[in-house]
Design a protein around this motif. Sequence first.
Motif, mmCIF file in Angstrom:
data_model
loop_
_atom_site.group_PDB
_atom_site.id
_atom_site.type_symbol
_atom_site.label_atom_id
_atom_site.label_comp_id
_atom_site.label_asym_id
_atom_site.label_seq_id
_atom_site.Cartn_x
_atom_site.Cartn_y
_atom_site.Cartn_z
ATOM 1 N N ARG A 1 0.832 -1.209 0.000
ATOM 2 C CA ARG A 1 0.000 0.000 0.000
ATOM 3 C C ARG A 1 0.864 1.256 0.000
ATOM 4 O O ARG A 1 0.579 2.226 -0.696
ATOM 5 C CB ARG A 1 -0.941 -0.014 1.212
ATOM 6 C CG ARG A 1 -1.808 1.231 1.329
ATOM 7 C CD ARG A 1 -2.614 1.420 0.030
ATOM 8 N NE ARG A 1 -3.179 2.746 -0.067
ATOM 9 C CZ ARG A 1 -4.436 3.045 0.199
ATOM 10 N NH1 ARG A 1 -5.264 2.103 0.600
ATOM 11 N NH2 ARG A 1 -4.872 4.262 0.050
ATOM 12 N N LEU B 1 -9.395 0.565 -3.774
ATOM 13 C CA LEU B 1 -8.450 -0.250 -3.006
ATOM 14 C C LEU B 1 -9.064 -0.822 -1.727
ATOM 15 O O LEU B 1 -8.486 -1.703 -1.100
ATOM 16 C CB LEU B 1 -7.214 0.572 -2.650
ATOM 17 C CG LEU B 1 -6.336 0.985 -3.829
ATOM 18 C CD1 LEU B 1 -5.168 1.844 -3.343
ATOM 19 C CD2 LEU B 1 -5.820 -0.224 -4.601
ATOM 20 N N SER B 2 -10.223 -0.327 -1.354
ATOM 21 C CA SER B 2 -10.824 -0.797 -0.103
ATOM 22 C C SER B 2 -11.871 -1.882 -0.320
ATOM 23 O O SER B 2 -12.453 -2.382 0.629
ATOM 24 C CB SER B 2 -11.452 0.369 0.652
ATOM 25 O OG SER B 2 -12.527 0.915 -0.091
ATOM 26 N N LEU C 1 -3.240 -4.486 1.444
ATOM 27 C CA LEU C 1 -4.315 -4.277 0.480
ATOM 28 C C LEU C 1 -5.247 -5.486 0.527
ATOM 29 O O LEU C 1 -4.780 -6.622 0.628
ATOM 30 C CB LEU C 1 -3.765 -4.116 -0.939
ATOM 31 C CG LEU C 1 -2.972 -2.846 -1.234
ATOM 32 C CD1 LEU C 1 -2.291 -2.948 -2.599
ATOM 33 C CD2 LEU C 1 -3.868 -1.621 -1.178
ATOM 34 N N THR D 1 -9.479 6.139 -6.029
ATOM 35 C CA THR D 1 -8.474 5.116 -5.757
ATOM 36 C C THR D 1 -8.702 4.495 -4.384
ATOM 37 O O THR D 1 -8.639 3.271 -4.225
ATOM 38 C CB THR D 1 -7.059 5.723 -5.846
ATOM 39 O OG1 THR D 1 -6.840 6.176 -7.179
ATOM 40 C CG2 THR D 1 -5.992 4.698 -5.489
ATOM 41 N N GLU D 2 -8.972 5.336 -3.389
ATOM 42 C CA GLU D 2 -9.251 4.821 -2.030
ATOM 43 C C GLU D 2 -10.421 3.849 -2.067
ATOM 44 O O GLU D 2 -10.369 2.785 -1.433
ATOM 45 C CB GLU D 2 -9.555 5.983 -1.082
ATOM 46 C CG GLU D 2 -8.368 6.842 -0.741
ATOM 47 C CD GLU D 2 -7.270 6.088 -0.006
ATOM 48 O OE1 GLU D 2 -7.592 5.171 0.785
ATOM 49 O OE2 GLU D 2 -6.085 6.400 -0.240
ATOM 50 N N ARG D 3 -11.472 4.199 -2.789
ATOM 51 C CA ARG D 3 -12.634 3.301 -2.873
ATOM 52 C C ARG D 3 -12.272 2.002 -3.577
ATOM 53 O O ARG D 3 -12.681 0.916 -3.127
ATOM 54 C CB ARG D 3 -13.787 4.000 -3.609
ATOM 55 C CG ARG D 3 -14.421 5.136 -2.819
ATOM 56 C CD ARG D 3 -15.715 5.626 -3.454
ATOM 57 N NE ARG D 3 -15.525 6.172 -4.782
ATOM 58 C CZ ARG D 3 -15.196 7.433 -5.046
ATOM 59 N NH1 ARG D 3 -14.990 8.292 -4.060
ATOM 60 N NH2 ARG D 3 -15.054 7.846 -6.296
ATOM 61 N N ASP E 1 0.992 4.322 -2.615
ATOM 62 C CA ASP E 1 0.870 5.709 -2.167
ATOM 63 C C ASP E 1 2.043 6.548 -2.685
ATOM 64 O O ASP E 1 1.845 7.701 -3.096
ATOM 65 C CB ASP E 1 0.797 5.777 -0.639
ATOM 66 C CG ASP E 1 -0.518 5.246 -0.091
ATOM 67 O OD1 ASP E 1 -1.494 5.116 -0.867
ATOM 68 O OD2 ASP E 1 -0.571 4.950 1.120
ATOM 69 N N ARG F 1 -7.686 10.435 -6.431
ATOM 70 C CA ARG F 1 -7.223 9.874 -5.161
ATOM 71 C C ARG F 1 -8.402 9.286 -4.377
ATOM 72 O O ARG F 1 -8.304 8.188 -3.824
ATOM 73 C CB ARG F 1 -6.499 10.930 -4.332
ATOM 74 C CG ARG F 1 -5.888 10.375 -3.060
ATOM 75 C CD ARG F 1 -5.044 11.383 -2.324
ATOM 76 N NE ARG F 1 -3.826 11.720 -3.004
ATOM 77 C CZ ARG F 1 -2.740 10.972 -3.046
ATOM 78 N NH1 ARG F 1 -2.747 9.782 -2.476
ATOM 79 N NH2 ARG F 1 -1.658 11.372 -3.665
ATOM 80 N N ALA F 2 -9.533 9.999 -4.342
ATOM 81 C CA ALA F 2 -10.705 9.494 -3.629
ATOM 82 C C ALA F 2 -11.242 8.221 -4.293
ATOM 83 O O ALA F 2 -11.589 7.244 -3.602
ATOM 84 C CB ALA F 2 -11.800 10.567 -3.597
#
Length: 196
Positions: free
Chosen positions: A83, A194-195, A150, A190-192, A87, A187-188
């Motif tokens: 992760r 990757l989660s 991840l 990407t967060e979704r 980043d 970026r937002a």
Amino acid sequence: MLNRDFDDTREHLLATGEGIMLGKGFAAVGLAEILGQAGVPKGSFYHYFGSKEGYGVALLSRFFSRYHAILDEIVANPQLNGRAKLDAYFAGWCSVSCENSGNSRCLVVKLTGEVSDLSDDMRRQMQQGIAGIIERVTAFIVIGRADKSLPPGMPAETLAAALYQLWLGAALVTKVQHGSAALDAARAATERMLST
């Protein structure tokens, strides 16, 4: 034995042209401008490159070689989990794309649409270089899933390609908007991605 003058002059021509093309693009830059700024005679250009198109292929090859080397260092860094490797990669996107009011220092962002229509050889070089980037982003994801930084999810290569395309699109929109909103949205997203 390597000819030192050959390497230095060739590299000087490529570095000079990259700087100019990051500002103007490929088609808008003539050889006379590159040669004039580099202080290299026209005959020397054709000693190293058969044509402007051949120069463009070499320029892209040089760019991707350096880009891949940076990503290889991130892949090999034992202090970063998967992760953190991702980043670091995305932080690099932001630093390259957000400086200078949206004027990216990335040849992919600058030339993708332009050279794909101008030159099959340059398009193929771009395609090969992008595939190398996606391969390394895939490695970040595989490492992250192995070290549990991840979660599991879609195939790593599919996710890597989707992330790269998301960020490339955001970088292009950043050039239009002269602001970081598109990269913030990437970026937002990407967060979704990757989660899940």
